[in-house]
Design a protein around this motif. Structure first.
Motif, PDB file in Angstrom:
ATOM      1  N   ASN A   1       3.183 -18.744  -9.317  1.00 22.95           N
ATOM      2  CA  ASN A   1       2.567 -18.556  -8.007  1.00 22.95           C
ATOM      3  C   ASN A   1       2.333 -17.096  -7.642  1.00 22.95           C
ATOM      4  O   ASN A   1       1.851 -16.798  -6.550  1.00 22.95           O
ATOM      5  N   SER A   2       2.655 -16.195  -8.556  1.00 20.74           N
ATOM      6  CA  SER A   2       2.464 -14.776  -8.301  1.00 20.74           C
ATOM      7  C   SER A   2       1.085 -14.319  -8.766  1.00 20.74           C
ATOM      8  O   SER A   2       0.598 -14.747  -9.807  1.00 20.74           O
ATOM      9  N   ASN A   3       0.486 -13.439  -8.009  1.00 21.01           N
ATOM     10  CA  ASN A   3      -0.798 -12.871  -8.413  1.00 21.01           C
ATOM     11  C   ASN A   3      -0.649 -11.434  -8.903  1.00 21.01           C
ATOM     12  O   ASN A   3      -1.609 -10.676  -8.961  1.00 21.01           O
ATOM     13  N   ALA A   4       0.595 -11.067  -9.271  1.00 16.88           N
ATOM     14  CA  ALA A   4       0.885  -9.686  -9.644  1.00 16.88           C
ATOM     15  C   ALA A   4       0.485  -9.343 -11.075  1.00 16.88           C
ATOM     16  O   ALA A   4       0.467  -8.177 -11.436  1.00 16.88           O
TER      17      ALA A   4
ATOM     18  N   ILE B   1       9.334  -8.787 -11.646  1.00 20.29           N
ATOM     19  CA  ILE B   1       9.765  -9.582 -10.495  1.00 20.29           C
ATOM     20  C   ILE B   1      11.281  -9.537 -10.450  1.00 20.29           C
ATOM     21  O   ILE B   1      11.946 -10.006 -11.369  1.00 20.29           O
ATOM     22  N   ILE B   2      11.832  -8.959  -9.396  1.00 23.93           N
ATOM     23  CA  ILE B   2      13.287  -8.784  -9.339  1.00 23.93           C
ATOM     24  C   ILE B   2      13.988  -9.860  -8.519  1.00 23.93           C
ATOM     25  O   ILE B   2      15.208  -9.977  -8.559  1.00 23.93           O
TER      26      ILE B   2
ATOM     27  N   HIS C   1       0.831  -1.210   0.000  1.00 22.14           N
ATOM     28  CA  HIS C   1       0.000   0.000   0.000  1.00 22.14           C
ATOM     29  C   HIS C   1       0.862   1.256   0.000  1.00 22.14           C
ATOM     30  O   HIS C   1       0.562   2.227  -0.702  1.00 22.14           O
ATOM     31  N   GLU C   2       1.930   1.220   0.769  1.00 22.89           N
ATOM     32  CA  GLU C   2       2.797   2.387   0.912  1.00 22.89           C
ATOM     33  C   GLU C   2       3.530   2.726  -0.391  1.00 22.89           C
ATOM     34  O   GLU C   2       3.716   3.894  -0.719  1.00 22.89           O
ATOM     35  N   HIS C   3       3.920   1.691  -1.151  1.00 23.53           N
ATOM     36  CA  HIS C   3       4.771   1.914  -2.322  1.00 23.53           C
ATOM     37  C   HIS C   3       4.145   1.465  -3.641  1.00 23.53           C
ATOM     38  O   HIS C   3       4.803   1.527  -4.677  1.00 23.53           O
ATOM     39  N   GLY C   4       2.890   1.013  -3.610  1.00 22.58           N
ATOM     40  CA  GLY C   4       2.235   0.578  -4.841  1.00 22.58           C
ATOM     41  C   GLY C   4       2.866  -0.649  -5.446  1.00 22.58           C
ATOM     42  O   GLY C   4       3.137  -0.705  -6.655  1.00 22.58           O
ATOM     43  N   LEU C   5       3.119  -1.667  -4.626  1.00 24.46           N
ATOM     44  CA  LEU C   5       3.804  -2.878  -5.068  1.00 24.46           C
ATOM     45  C   LEU C   5       2.884  -4.089  -5.028  1.00 24.46           C
ATOM     46  O   LEU C   5       1.719  -3.993  -4.622  1.00 24.46           O
ATOM     47  N   ASN C   6       3.409  -5.229  -5.457  1.00 27.44           N
ATOM     48  CA  ASN C   6       2.644  -6.486  -5.468  1.00 27.44           C
ATOM     49  C   ASN C   6       3.433  -7.607  -4.794  1.00 27.44           C
ATOM     50  O   ASN C   6       3.471  -8.739  -5.275  1.00 27.44           O
ATOM     51  N   ILE C   7       4.084  -7.293  -3.689  1.00 29.81           N
ATOM     52  CA  ILE C   7       4.851  -8.291  -2.944  1.00 29.81           C
ATOM     53  C   ILE C   7       3.892  -9.326  -2.375  1.00 29.81           C
ATOM     54  O   ILE C   7       2.780  -9.002  -1.970  1.00 29.81           O
ATOM     55  N   GLN C   8       4.347 -10.578  -2.344  1.00 29.97           N
ATOM     56  CA  GLN C   8       3.452 -11.677  -1.937  1.00 29.97           C
ATOM     57  C   GLN C   8       4.229 -12.770  -1.213  1.00 29.97           C
ATOM     58  O   GLN C   8       5.339 -13.125  -1.613  1.00 29.97           O
ATOM     59  N   LEU C   9       3.652 -13.295  -0.157  1.00 28.96           N
ATOM     60  CA  LEU C   9       4.231 -14.422   0.564  1.00 28.96           C
ATOM     61  C   LEU C   9       3.652 -15.726   0.044  1.00 28.96           C
ATOM     62  O   LEU C   9       2.433 -15.868  -0.078  1.00 28.96           O
ATOM     63  N   VAL C  10       4.531 -16.676  -0.283  1.00 25.27           N
ATOM     64  CA  VAL C  10       4.113 -18.012  -0.711  1.00 25.27           C
ATOM     65  C   VAL C  10       4.656 -19.010   0.303  1.00 25.27           C
ATOM     66  O   VAL C  10       5.846 -18.989   0.625  1.00 25.27           O
TER      67      VAL C  10
END
Length: 222
Positions: A117-120, A126-127, A38-47
């Motif tokens: 597995n990403s929902n981005a 993806i870096i 939310h803070e940086h407009g990202l799509n980080i995700q835990l799998v």
């Protein structure tokens, strides 16, 4: 454990126990990830409980038991690498305060497995990933440059500047190059990083660590 204490305690760990992360800790991690997104407009995700983030040959030769990882993804926009690096530094230290270990992985992760597995979305950048879990050990400190090799200050350096540089030297960087240049004058600080394709991510990681060590209230980035 505070985030400041976690900086010294955190080391790269590439072998993990076959021990699931408890549901309550997963929830805490996801809350932290949601804040960074939310803070940086990202799509980080835990799998969790998924081994597809690591190629089989790498898993066999260089790592063990990596079955939980954080996908570092975001929209392909200016400075996204830096923002992902900055956010990943926060998440790694936060994980350390929860009793977990981590490993920032850039070039060796399975892009196919991670993307699956990403929902981005298909257009996301993806870096890398951050392996996360309970390490078989706590790792060992990485070889570090000296403060004078990466920093300079015009005049007598204040304690906050010295603390920021020391914190930056604790940061994980690609191939442990620590390719930072930090310059200070009065309450102004400039940091650059020259590490090829990892420059943006390393810059974000370095900025986070410097802020945590120096205290954001003591200086302004230029």
């Amino acid at each position: 454990m505070t985030l400041q204490e976690a900086m010294s305690a955190r080391h790269k760990v590439n072998k993990y126990k076959d021990k699931p992360i408890p549901t309550d800790i997963v929830s805490q991690l996801n809350e932290r990830i949601e804040f960074q997104n939310h803070e940086h407009g990202l799509n980080i995700q835990l799998v969790t409980q998924n081994k597809e983030g690591m190629p089989a040959i790498i898993a066999k030769m260089m790592s063990k038991g990596v079955q939980n990882y954080i996908i570092l993804a975001g929209p392909d926009k200016p400075k996204v690498d830096e923002m992902l690096g900055y956010s990943s530094a926060d998440l790694m230290l936060y994980a350390q305060t929860l009793g977990l270990n981590t490993w920032w992985i850039g070039g060796m992760f399975s892009r196919k497995g991670v993307k699956k597995n990403s929902n981005a979305g298909d257009n996301a950048k993806i870096i890398g990933i951050v392996a996360i879990g309970y390490g078989e050990n706590q790792g060992i400190p990485h070889k570090s440059k000296s403060a004078s090799e990466i920093s300079s200050y015009e005049g007598e350096a204040p304690e906050w500047f010295k603390a920021g540089v020391s914190a930056c030297l604790l940061a994980p960087t690609a191939m442990n190059k620590q390719a930072f240049t930090i310059k200070g004058k009065s309450n102004k600080v400039k940091i650059t990083c020259n590490n090829g394709s990892y420059s943006g991510a390393d810059l974000g990681i370095g900025k986070y660590h410097f802020e945590l060590g120096a205290g954001k209230e003591n200086f302004t980035w230029i």
